[in-house]
Each structure stands twice: as structure tokens, then as C-alpha cells.
Design a protein around this motif. Structure first.
Motif, short mmCIF file in Angstrom:
data_model
loop_
_atom_site.label_atom_id
_atom_site.label_comp_id
_atom_site.label_asym_id
_atom_site.label_seq_id
_atom_site.Cartn_x
_atom_site.Cartn_y
_atom_site.Cartn_z
N GLN A 207 2.13 9.71 -11.37
CA GLN A 207 1.15 8.92 -12.12
C GLN A 207 1.71 8.64 -13.51
O GLN A 207 2.28 9.51 -14.13
N SER A 208 1.53 7.41 -14.02
CA SER A 208 1.99 7.12 -15.38
C SER A 208 0.89 7.33 -16.38
O SER A 208 -0.23 7.31 -16.13
N ARG B 42 -4.18 5.47 6.67
CA ARG B 42 -3.88 6.41 5.59
C ARG B 42 -2.37 6.49 5.42
O ARG B 42 -1.64 6.51 6.41
N ILE B 43 -1.93 6.56 4.17
CA ILE B 43 -0.51 6.70 3.84
C ILE B 43 -0.34 8.04 3.14
O ILE B 43 -1.10 8.37 2.21
N VAL B 44 0.66 8.81 3.57
CA VAL B 44 0.99 10.07 2.91
C VAL B 44 2.47 10.02 2.55
O VAL B 44 3.32 10.01 3.43
N ALA B 45 2.74 9.95 1.25
CA ALA B 45 4.11 9.92 0.75
C ALA B 45 4.42 11.25 0.08
O ALA B 45 3.63 11.72 -0.76
N ILE C 263 0.80 -1.23 0.00
CA ILE C 263 0.00 0.00 0.00
C ILE C 263 0.83 1.28 0.00
O ILE C 263 0.31 2.34 -0.29
N VAL C 264 2.13 1.17 0.27
CA VAL C 264 3.02 2.33 0.19
C VAL C 264 3.55 2.40 -1.24
O VAL C 264 3.90 1.37 -1.82
N PRO C 265 3.63 3.60 -1.83
CA PRO C 265 4.17 3.71 -3.18
C PRO C 265 5.58 3.10 -3.27
O PRO C 265 6.39 3.25 -2.33
#
Length: 140
Positions: free
Chosen positions: A139-140, A130-133, A11-13
Motif C-alpha cells: 500500500q502506498s 477473488r484474486i490472491v496475490a 484487477i490483479v496487482p
């Protein structure tokens, strides 16, 4: 809502996986009995089950806080680029580490000798909400 079906790396980029897989020090922020934030430096690891974990003795303030309120934030900053960060807002689950097996995995990951401090030890399992990176993944 906690994501209990996937590991943290799912779930983490991918752009931020290295922050979780390399030994380092993060900041764990919990809420004290007065509703105020309490932050502490913490070792962490992504265990063989894919879960993000920390380890602590029962007498630490973070354990007392998490028993009363499991909401917490785990924050990592890239030591090479302080603008590259990862925040994991989570619910913590406290699991007794009665045989110190988790402690041994932590000390191996960090190249240290195991030291058992206190009679009671817990593994803190973080269940992400929630994950905030930052910077955000492209985005591709």
C-alpha cells in the motif's frame, strides 16, 4: 460474484502482471463429480480482450468437470521465487473454438506449431471472483 466488466490485468496487482503476461504453465483445479479437486497443468494467455483464457479439447477431464461445476482455481507460481504466487478463484465459461482461432493464438504465444487434438475444442474463459496475490501488493 464474477467481475465481467474488466480485464484480468485491471484487477490483479501490477506487481503480479508479469506472471500473467509471460508464457508459462499454471495449475487449473476443478471439482470432479465426487466433489474432489482435480488439478492439471495448463497453458494460459491474457487475450486481446483482456480476459484470462485457457484451451482444451472436449475429452479432457477439466472440461467434463467445468461443465458440471464451473467453479475453479487458477494458480501461478513465479519460477524464480516460489513464495511469489497468484491465485485466481473463478467461474469458468466454456466457449467452443470451432475454427481453432484461439488455439492458434495459444500456440503462437508459446512458440509452438498448432496441433489439433480431438474434433471439439474449447476456450476456457476465467471470470475472477477473488484474486490472491502473495506477497500482497504494498500500500502506498
Amino acid at each position: 460474484m464474477a467481475d465481467t466488466g474488466r480485464g484480468i490485468l485491471d484487477i490483479v496487482p501490477a506487481s503480479h502482471h508479469d506472471l500473467l503476461t509471460a508464457p508459462g504453465t499454471a495449475v487449473l483445479t476443478t471439482i470432479d463429480r465426487h466433489g474432489r479437486p482435480q488439478s492439471t497443468a495448463a497453458w494460459y494467455l491474457v487475450d486481446h480482450d483482456g480476459l484470462l483464457k485457457l484451451s482444451s479439447t472436449a475429452d479432457r477431464q477439466k472440461i467434463k468437470n467445468l461443465r458440471a461445476n464451473p467453479s475453479c482455481t487458477f494458480f501461478l507460481m513465479d519460477p524464480a521465487n516460489p513464495f511469489r504466487t497468484l491465485e485466481v478463484r473463478a467461474e469458468a465459461e466454456l466457449v467452443a473454438d470451432t475454427d481453432f482461432a484461439d488455439l492458434k493464438r495459444f500456440t503462437e504465444a508459446y512458440g509452438r506449431e498448432p496441433r489439433v487434438l480431438g474434433d471439439e475444442r474449447f476456450t476456457i474463459v476465467l471470470r475472477p471472483r477473488r484474486i490472491v496475490a502473495n506477497p500482497p501488493a504494498r500500500q502506498s
